[in-house]
Design a protein around this motif. Structure first.
Motif, PDB file in Angstrom:
ATOM      1  N   CYS A   1       0.859  -1.188   0.000  1.00  0.00           N
ATOM      2  CA  CYS A   1       0.000   0.000   0.000  1.00  0.00           C
ATOM      3  C   CYS A   1       0.892   1.234   0.000  1.00  0.00           C
ATOM      4  O   CYS A   1       1.780   1.358   0.844  1.00  0.00           O
ATOM      5  CB  CYS A   1      -0.910   0.004   1.213  1.00  0.00           C
ATOM      6  N   SER A   2       0.611   2.115  -0.940  1.00  0.00           N
ATOM      7  CA  SER A   2       1.390   3.339  -1.053  1.00  0.00           C
ATOM      8  C   SER A   2       0.503   4.546  -0.785  1.00  0.00           C
ATOM      9  O   SER A   2      -0.592   4.654  -1.352  1.00  0.00           O
ATOM     10  CB  SER A   2       1.986   3.433  -2.461  1.00  0.00           C
ATOM     11  N   ALA A   3       0.979   5.440   0.070  1.00  0.00           N
ATOM     12  CA  ALA A   3       0.243   6.661   0.409  1.00  0.00           C
ATOM     13  C   ALA A   3       0.872   7.850  -0.296  1.00  0.00           C
ATOM     14  O   ALA A   3       2.095   7.989  -0.319  1.00  0.00           O
ATOM     15  CB  ALA A   3       0.248   6.891   1.917  1.00  0.00           C
ATOM     16  N   SER A   4       0.026   8.706  -0.858  1.00  0.00           N
ATOM     17  CA  SER A   4       0.534   9.900  -1.534  1.00  0.00           C
ATOM     18  C   SER A   4      -0.360  11.093  -1.200  1.00  0.00           C
ATOM     19  O   SER A   4      -1.520  10.941  -0.860  1.00  0.00           O
ATOM     20  CB  SER A   4       0.582   9.679  -3.043  1.00  0.00           C
ATOM     21  N   GLY A   5       0.211  12.294  -1.346  1.00  0.00           N
ATOM     22  CA  GLY A   5      -0.515  13.509  -1.031  1.00  0.00           C
ATOM     23  C   GLY A   5       0.346  14.417  -0.178  1.00  0.00           C
ATOM     24  O   GLY A   5       1.539  14.191   0.005  1.00  0.00           O
ATOM     25  N   SER A   6      -0.284  15.436   0.362  1.00  0.00           N
ATOM     26  CA  SER A   6       0.446  16.423   1.175  1.00  0.00           C
ATOM     27  C   SER A   6       0.589  15.904   2.609  1.00  0.00           C
ATOM     28  O   SER A   6       0.006  16.440   3.547  1.00  0.00           O
ATOM     29  CB  SER A   6      -0.287  17.756   1.150  1.00  0.00           C
ATOM     30  N   ILE A   7       1.407  14.871   2.743  1.00  0.00           N
ATOM     31  CA  ILE A   7       1.555  14.181   4.018  1.00  0.00           C
ATOM     32  C   ILE A   7       2.719  14.754   4.809  1.00  0.00           C
ATOM     33  O   ILE A   7       3.837  14.813   4.313  1.00  0.00           O
ATOM     34  CB  ILE A   7       1.784  12.678   3.791  1.00  0.00           C
ATOM     35  N   PHE A   8       2.457  15.154   6.038  1.00  0.00           N
ATOM     36  CA  PHE A   8       3.531  15.589   6.926  1.00  0.00           C
ATOM     37  C   PHE A   8       4.075  14.395   7.701  1.00  0.00           C
ATOM     38  O   PHE A   8       5.286  14.217   7.813  1.00  0.00           O
ATOM     39  CB  PHE A   8       3.045  16.657   7.897  1.00  0.00           C
ATOM     40  N   SER A   9       3.162  13.604   8.228  1.00  0.00           N
ATOM     41  CA  SER A   9       3.589  12.413   8.967  1.00  0.00           C
ATOM     42  C   SER A   9       2.442  11.406   8.980  1.00  0.00           C
ATOM     43  O   SER A   9       1.275  11.772   8.924  1.00  0.00           O
ATOM     44  CB  SER A   9       4.001  12.763  10.395  1.00  0.00           C
ATOM     45  N   ILE A  10       2.832  10.140   9.060  1.00  0.00           N
ATOM     46  CA  ILE A  10       1.855   9.057   9.214  1.00  0.00           C
ATOM     47  C   ILE A  10       2.125   8.377  10.550  1.00  0.00           C
ATOM     48  O   ILE A  10       3.233   7.910  10.791  1.00  0.00           O
ATOM     49  CB  ILE A  10       1.944   8.040   8.064  1.00  0.00           C
ATOM     50  N   SER A  11       1.149   8.348  11.406  1.00  0.00           N
ATOM     51  CA  SER A  11       1.336   7.767  12.726  1.00  0.00           C
ATOM     52  C   SER A  11       0.904   6.309  12.789  1.00  0.00           C
ATOM     53  O   SER A  11       1.387   5.551  13.629  1.00  0.00           O
ATOM     54  CB  SER A  11       0.555   8.565  13.772  1.00  0.00           C
TER      55      SER A  11
END
Length: 120
Positions: free
Chosen positions: A22-32
């Motif tokens: 699974c790949s996350a994209s976008g204006s991500i600052f952090s993923i907890s």
């Protein structure tokens, strides 16, 4: 907005293995937190595995010892290694992520799901 895209599902025989990504994209600052859920036909969505920063994990009892969740923080990716698959593992598997956007807003997102079918 954060987009999650899963891959790696398919048809496998009982006892076989699959690896979901699974790949996350976008204006991500952090993923907890990143996790995998699944939904079998006629059933509700259930938690399969979850991984938090800095790496603690939790699993559904039904998959403990068979599935392993991991993440690549540099790439905003999460993986699910599934071994010794059983027919009852058949379901649509969904990726989930929670964290903060670049401007400080919290987010929680779901992927579109990937089908896993365990059958001989």
């Amino acid at each position: 907005q954060v987009h999650l895209v899963e891959s790696g599902g398919g048809l496998v025989q009982p006892g076989g293995s699959l690896r979901l990504s699974c790949s996350a994209s976008g204006s991500i600052f952090s993923i907890s937190r990143m996790g995998w859920y699944r939904q079998a036909p006629g059933k509700g969505r259930e938690l399969v595995a979850v991984i938090w920063v800095p790496g603690s994990t939790d699993y559904a009892d039904s998959v403990k010892g068979r599935f392993t969740i991991s993440r690549d923080d540099a790439k905003n990716m999460v993986f699910l290694q599934m071994n010794s698959l059983k027919p009852e593992d058949t379901a649509v598997y969904y990726c989930n992520a929670a964290g903060q956007m670049n401007w400080g807003t919290d987010f929680g997102s779901w992927g579109q799901g990937t089908q896993v079918t365990v059958s001989s």
